[in-house]
Design a protein around this motif. Structure first.
Motif, PDB file in Angstrom:
ATOM      1  N   LEU A  63       0.826  -1.206   0.000  1.00  0.00           N
ATOM      2  CA  LEU A  63       0.000   0.000   0.000  1.00  0.00           C
ATOM      3  C   LEU A  63       0.860   1.255   0.000  1.00  0.00           C
ATOM      4  O   LEU A  63       0.507   2.257  -0.622  1.00  0.00           O
ATOM      5  CB  LEU A  63      -0.956  -0.017   1.194  1.00  0.00           C
ATOM      6  CG  LEU A  63      -2.038  -1.101   1.133  1.00  0.00           C
ATOM      7  CD1 LEU A  63      -2.801  -1.161   2.459  1.00  0.00           C
ATOM      8  CD2 LEU A  63      -2.998  -0.849  -0.029  1.00  0.00           C
ATOM      9  N   ASN A  64       1.984   1.222   0.695  1.00  0.00           N
ATOM     10  CA  ASN A  64       2.878   2.369   0.674  1.00  0.00           C
ATOM     11  C   ASN A  64       3.385   2.618  -0.745  1.00  0.00           C
ATOM     12  O   ASN A  64       3.425   3.757  -1.214  1.00  0.00           O
ATOM     13  CB  ASN A  64       4.058   2.148   1.612  1.00  0.00           C
ATOM     14  CG  ASN A  64       4.935   3.373   1.747  1.00  0.00           C
ATOM     15  OD1 ASN A  64       4.635   4.277   2.518  1.00  0.00           O
ATOM     16  ND2 ASN A  64       6.018   3.426   0.978  1.00  0.00           N
ATOM     17  N   ASP A  65       3.774   1.549  -1.431  1.00  0.00           N
ATOM     18  CA  ASP A  65       4.279   1.689  -2.793  1.00  0.00           C
ATOM     19  C   ASP A  65       3.179   2.180  -3.738  1.00  0.00           C
ATOM     20  O   ASP A  65       3.434   2.992  -4.631  1.00  0.00           O
ATOM     21  CB  ASP A  65       4.843   0.362  -3.286  1.00  0.00           C
ATOM     22  CG  ASP A  65       6.111  -0.053  -2.532  1.00  0.00           C
ATOM     23  OD1 ASP A  65       6.701   0.805  -1.844  1.00  0.00           O
ATOM     24  OD2 ASP A  65       6.490  -1.233  -2.618  1.00  0.00           O
ATOM     25  N   ALA A  66       1.959   1.688  -3.536  1.00  0.00           N
ATOM     26  CA  ALA A  66       0.852   2.092  -4.407  1.00  0.00           C
ATOM     27  C   ALA A  66       0.477   3.557  -4.193  1.00  0.00           C
ATOM     28  O   ALA A  66       0.161   4.276  -5.151  1.00  0.00           O
ATOM     29  CB  ALA A  66      -0.363   1.199  -4.147  1.00  0.00           C
ATOM     30  N   LEU A  67       0.527   4.022  -2.941  1.00  0.00           N
ATOM     31  CA  LEU A  67       0.150   5.397  -2.625  1.00  0.00           C
ATOM     32  C   LEU A  67       1.296   6.387  -2.845  1.00  0.00           C
ATOM     33  O   LEU A  67       1.059   7.592  -2.913  1.00  0.00           O
ATOM     34  CB  LEU A  67      -0.318   5.496  -1.166  1.00  0.00           C
ATOM     35  CG  LEU A  67      -1.617   4.780  -0.798  1.00  0.00           C
ATOM     36  CD1 LEU A  67      -1.805   4.764   0.718  1.00  0.00           C
ATOM     37  CD2 LEU A  67      -2.805   5.444  -1.475  1.00  0.00           C
ATOM     38  N   GLY A  68       2.535   5.876  -2.907  1.00  0.00           N
ATOM     39  CA  GLY A  68       3.686   6.767  -2.941  1.00  0.00           C
ATOM     40  C   GLY A  68       3.835   7.542  -1.654  1.00  0.00           C
ATOM     41  O   GLY A  68       4.338   8.668  -1.631  1.00  0.00           O
ATOM     42  N   ALA A  69       3.373   6.940  -0.562  1.00  0.00           N
ATOM     43  CA  ALA A  69       3.358   7.601   0.737  1.00  0.00           C
ATOM     44  C   ALA A  69       4.694   7.421   1.455  1.00  0.00           C
ATOM     45  O   ALA A  69       5.610   6.761   0.965  1.00  0.00           O
ATOM     46  CB  ALA A  69       2.217   7.031   1.592  1.00  0.00           C
ATOM     47  N   ALA A  70       4.789   8.027   2.629  1.00  0.00           N
ATOM     48  CA  ALA A  70       5.887   7.783   3.557  1.00  0.00           C
ATOM     49  C   ALA A  70       5.285   7.085   4.767  1.00  0.00           C
ATOM     50  O   ALA A  70       4.314   7.580   5.342  1.00  0.00           O
ATOM     51  CB  ALA A  70       6.544   9.093   3.975  1.00  0.00           C
ATOM     52  N   SER A  71       5.815   5.941   5.137  1.00  0.00           N
ATOM     53  CA  SER A  71       5.259   5.162   6.239  1.00  0.00           C
ATOM     54  C   SER A  71       6.260   5.050   7.374  1.00  0.00           C
ATOM     55  O   SER A  71       7.449   4.797   7.146  1.00  0.00           O
ATOM     56  CB  SER A  71       4.864   3.756   5.769  1.00  0.00           C
ATOM     57  OG  SER A  71       3.760   3.812   4.878  1.00  0.00           O
ATOM     58  N   ILE A  72       5.761   5.219   8.596  1.00  0.00           N
ATOM     59  CA  ILE A  72       6.579   5.095   9.797  1.00  0.00           C
ATOM     60  C   ILE A  72       5.959   4.024  10.664  1.00  0.00           C
ATOM     61  O   ILE A  72       4.791   4.125  11.060  1.00  0.00           O
ATOM     62  CB  ILE A  72       6.666   6.430  10.558  1.00  0.00           C
ATOM     63  CG1 ILE A  72       7.294   7.498   9.660  1.00  0.00           C
ATOM     64  CG2 ILE A  72       7.459   6.264  11.847  1.00  0.00           C
ATOM     65  CD1 ILE A  72       7.284   8.882  10.261  1.00  0.00           C
ATOM     66  N   VAL A  73       6.738   2.982  10.949  1.00  0.00           N
ATOM     67  CA  VAL A  73       6.245   1.814  11.667  1.00  0.00           C
ATOM     68  C   VAL A  73       6.957   1.720  13.009  1.00  0.00           C
ATOM     69  O   VAL A  73       8.168   1.474  13.060  1.00  0.00           O
ATOM     70  CB  VAL A  73       6.486   0.520  10.862  1.00  0.00           C
ATOM     71  CG1 VAL A  73       5.876  -0.687  11.588  1.00  0.00           C
ATOM     72  CG2 VAL A  73       5.927   0.640   9.448  1.00  0.00           C
ATOM     73  N   VAL A  74       6.221   1.929  14.086  1.00  0.00           N
ATOM     74  CA  VAL A  74       6.747   1.704  15.430  1.00  0.00           C
ATOM     75  C   VAL A  74       6.497   0.240  15.766  1.00  0.00           C
ATOM     76  O   VAL A  74       5.348  -0.229  15.725  1.00  0.00           O
ATOM     77  CB  VAL A  74       6.053   2.619  16.452  1.00  0.00           C
ATOM     78  CG1 VAL A  74       6.268   2.118  17.871  1.00  0.00           C
ATOM     79  CG2 VAL A  74       6.576   4.040  16.319  1.00  0.00           C
ATOM     80  N   THR A  75       7.552  -0.495  16.069  1.00  0.00           N
ATOM     81  CA  THR A  75       7.386  -1.937  16.231  1.00  0.00           C
ATOM     82  C   THR A  75       8.491  -2.549  17.079  1.00  0.00           C
ATOM     83  O   THR A  75       9.594  -2.011  17.179  1.00  0.00           O
ATOM     84  CB  THR A  75       7.372  -2.625  14.852  1.00  0.00           C
ATOM     85  OG1 THR A  75       7.212  -4.031  15.014  1.00  0.00           O
ATOM     86  CG2 THR A  75       8.665  -2.358  14.091  1.00  0.00           C
ATOM     87  N   HIS A  76       8.146  -3.700  17.682  1.00  0.00           N
ATOM     88  CA  HIS A  76       9.139  -4.544  18.340  1.00  0.00           C
ATOM     89  C   HIS A  76       9.459  -5.765  17.487  1.00  0.00           C
ATOM     90  O   HIS A  76      10.351  -6.534  17.835  1.00  0.00           O
ATOM     91  CB  HIS A  76       8.612  -5.036  19.699  1.00  0.00           C
ATOM     92  CG  HIS A  76       8.508  -3.958  20.730  1.00  0.00           C
ATOM     93  ND1 HIS A  76       7.301  -3.438  21.137  1.00  0.00           N
ATOM     94  CD2 HIS A  76       9.459  -3.308  21.447  1.00  0.00           C
ATOM     95  CE1 HIS A  76       7.511  -2.515  22.063  1.00  0.00           C
ATOM     96  NE2 HIS A  76       8.805  -2.412  22.260  1.00  0.00           N
ATOM     97  N   ASP A  77       8.700  -5.972  16.418  1.00  0.00           N
ATOM     98  CA  ASP A  77       8.846  -7.186  15.618  1.00  0.00           C
ATOM     99  C   ASP A  77       9.994  -7.022  14.630  1.00  0.00           C
ATOM    100  O   ASP A  77       9.831  -6.425  13.556  1.00  0.00           O
ATOM    101  CB  ASP A  77       7.543  -7.503  14.883  1.00  0.00           C
ATOM    102  CG  ASP A  77       7.534  -8.921  14.355  1.00  0.00           C
ATOM    103  OD1 ASP A  77       8.302  -9.194  13.411  1.00  0.00           O
ATOM    104  OD2 ASP A  77       6.796  -9.758  14.895  1.00  0.00           O
TER     105      ASP A  77
END
Length: 270
Positions: free
Chosen positions: A187-201
């Protein structure tokens, strides 16, 4: 390299006298998926709240599309948030609304689109996450993984410039976890967005992100691409990626001698 859509420049944030973030600098450009990793209490969720404007930095700048979030009026902040998508931990669906109405909510709340167009957009977003067939179900009828996918469809309803993910993999089985990870990337690639993922995984995140920042005690202590992270000799990164019990983050809270607390001296109990 395009201009950053999100940029932190020397950001400090504190609750009273307690610093949560200290001199944090980072950037995310359109098309990137960036992970923010660190132990509990390191300031990861605070970082997301600063981007969303729920909190304002005590020092430094938090910019989204070149605008300083701390200087925006309430009305300007409302307009800015239309370009932000948020996937909350555990999804946070409206329990009394159907799947369709959950996804339609931001479209009805923030646009004047006719209901026919809202319907088409909702079905498009549900199709993107593989759940068009669940449009009439209620949240209580969904599995955990399905609920997270519905929440993701709602988050992208307005085609956001920036997507924020707060622990998106928590509580998911391996299949659902892999599905959500793939959707974040696709979805990030399709939208051309910038994504920030807070995660422990660690494993799932390194498979989908372009860059990683590690936070500890409110500071960025390491950063790099997934490959550099896997090969890093940095003690904190090695401990975090390897899941080691002891390291820069100690297993034991500092304390006095154990024998003293037990009332033992020279091997004898007093």
């Amino acid at each position: 390299m395009p201009n950053p859509v999100v940029r932190f420049d020397g950001v400090r944030f504190a609750y009273g006298e307690t610093d949560i973030l200290r001199d944090v600098s980072l950037s995310v450009v359109p098309g990137q998926v960036v992970a923010i990793m660190g132990g509990s209490g390191s300031g990861k969720t605070t970082l997301l709240r600063l981007i969303g404007g729920q909190l304002r930095a005590n020092a430094g700048r938090v910019e989204v599309d070149g605008e300083d979030m701390a200087t925006l009026s309430e009305s300007a902040l409302y307009e800015r948030r239309k370009k932000l998508g948020m996937l909350f931990q555990f999804g946070a669906l409206f329990t009394d609304l159907s799947v369709f109405d959950n996804v339609a909510f931001p479209l009805r709340e923030r646009t004047d689109l006719p209901e026919s167009m809202v319907r088409d957009l909702v079905l498009m977003k549900l199709q993107a996450v593989g759940l068009r067939g669940a449009a009439k179900l209620m949240p209580a009828e969904l599995s955990g993984g399905m609920a997270r996918r519905v929440a993701l469809a709602r988050a992208i309803a307005l085609d956001p410039r920036v997507m924020l993910y707060d622990e998106p993999f928590t509580g998911l089985d391996p299949i659902s976890l892999s599905t959500i990870g793939s959707l974040i990337r696709e979805l990030n690639d399709a939208l051309g967005a910038a994504s920030i993922v807070v995660t422990h995984d660690v494993a799932e995140s390194l498979a989908i992100v372009d860059y990683v920042y590690f936070l500890a005690e409110g500071r960025v202590i390491a950063e790099g691409t997934p490959d550099s992270v896997r090969e890093s000799a940095h003690p904190f990164v090695r401990q975090f990626v390897g899941g080691e019990k002891d390291g820069p983050l100690p297993f034991h809270k500092p304390a006095g001698p154990y024998a003293t607390d037990l009332g033992l001296e020279d091997g004898r109990h007093d």
